[in-house]
Scaffold this active site. Sequence first.
Site, PDB file in Angstrom:
ATOM      1  CB  SER A 153      -0.577  19.730 140.247  1.00  0.00           C
ATOM      2  OG  SER A 153       0.186  18.590 139.948  1.00  0.00           O
TER       3      SER A 153
ATOM      4  CG  ASP B 237       1.015  15.500 147.265  1.00  0.00           C
ATOM      5  OD1 ASP B 237       0.828  14.543 146.505  1.00  0.00           O
ATOM      6  OD2 ASP B 237       1.005  16.690 146.880  1.00  0.00           O
TER       7      ASP B 237
ATOM      8  CG  HIS C 219      -1.135  15.805 143.836  1.00  0.00           C
ATOM      9  ND1 HIS C 219       0.022  16.485 144.172  1.00  0.00           N
ATOM     10  CD2 HIS C 219      -1.342  16.043 142.513  1.00  0.00           C
ATOM     11  CE1 HIS C 219       0.496  17.104 143.092  1.00  0.00           C
ATOM     12  NE2 HIS C 219      -0.324  16.854 142.071  1.00  0.00           N
TER      13      HIS C 219
END
Length: 270
Positions: A95, A217, A246
């Site tokens: 991320s 996502d 995610h």
Amino acid sequence: MGIVEEAHNAKILGSGEQVIVLAHGFGTDQSVWKHLIPHIVDEYKVILYDNMGAGTTNPDYFDFNRYSSLEGYAYDLLAILEELKVESCILVAHSVSGIIGAIASISRPDLFSKIVMLSASPRYLNDVDYYGGFEQEDLDQLFEAMQNNYKAWCSGFAPLAVGGDMDSVAVQEFSRTLFNMRPDIALSVAQTIFQSDMRSILHMVTVPCHILQSMKDLAVPVVAAEYLHQNLGGESIVEVMSSDGHLPQLSSPDIVIPVLLKHIRYNIAS
């Protein structure tokens, strides 16, 4: 143990020649890598750490000014590598840490042989000719919900972010680490991440980047991964996985771990 190492709960596992550094994203901590670690620890020296602001770190160390931009986190990563005397590593970053690693690599490309980015985005807001997945109104509502009742927001956000089954172990795990964060810190971190725009620095990133992305996502559309690939300054490759959510290394390890291992072992240039 050094000061930086201790503040970030840095751990060193395994004893291989090559170093892998694992960096987590928003709302999690180093435990998000639990499914990957057994597969790499016999072959590599593995360094884990927590981003400042994670529920496992001391909230007194969270400097709201320093962490109002992603650069603050990039300086932390460089400080950890320096303190642990790492000369070169493979960074596996989830991320926002994918972008934090990219920022760090601009000033010290020698420290990173490559960056494996999982669910990374250079910008979350839509713009002219750019699809990030969010309108400003969406983000304002998200921040307001976090402010009004953090616990309720965590319970609602976790299943959306993780995807799949509401009652899955991965949802429970993400809810736990999300709720571990101090609410005012979580809000500040979320604002910094979701309002960030790192498109202008991508051309300065010269280390090879492997961009891995879930097909579905909530936080990062596939086109954002494609945008990274088109705009990074060095060599890059994209792989879109059949996973959902995610945090696919937590929710779909059977799909994601083999892909991560492949990209850790395979070099684009070869």
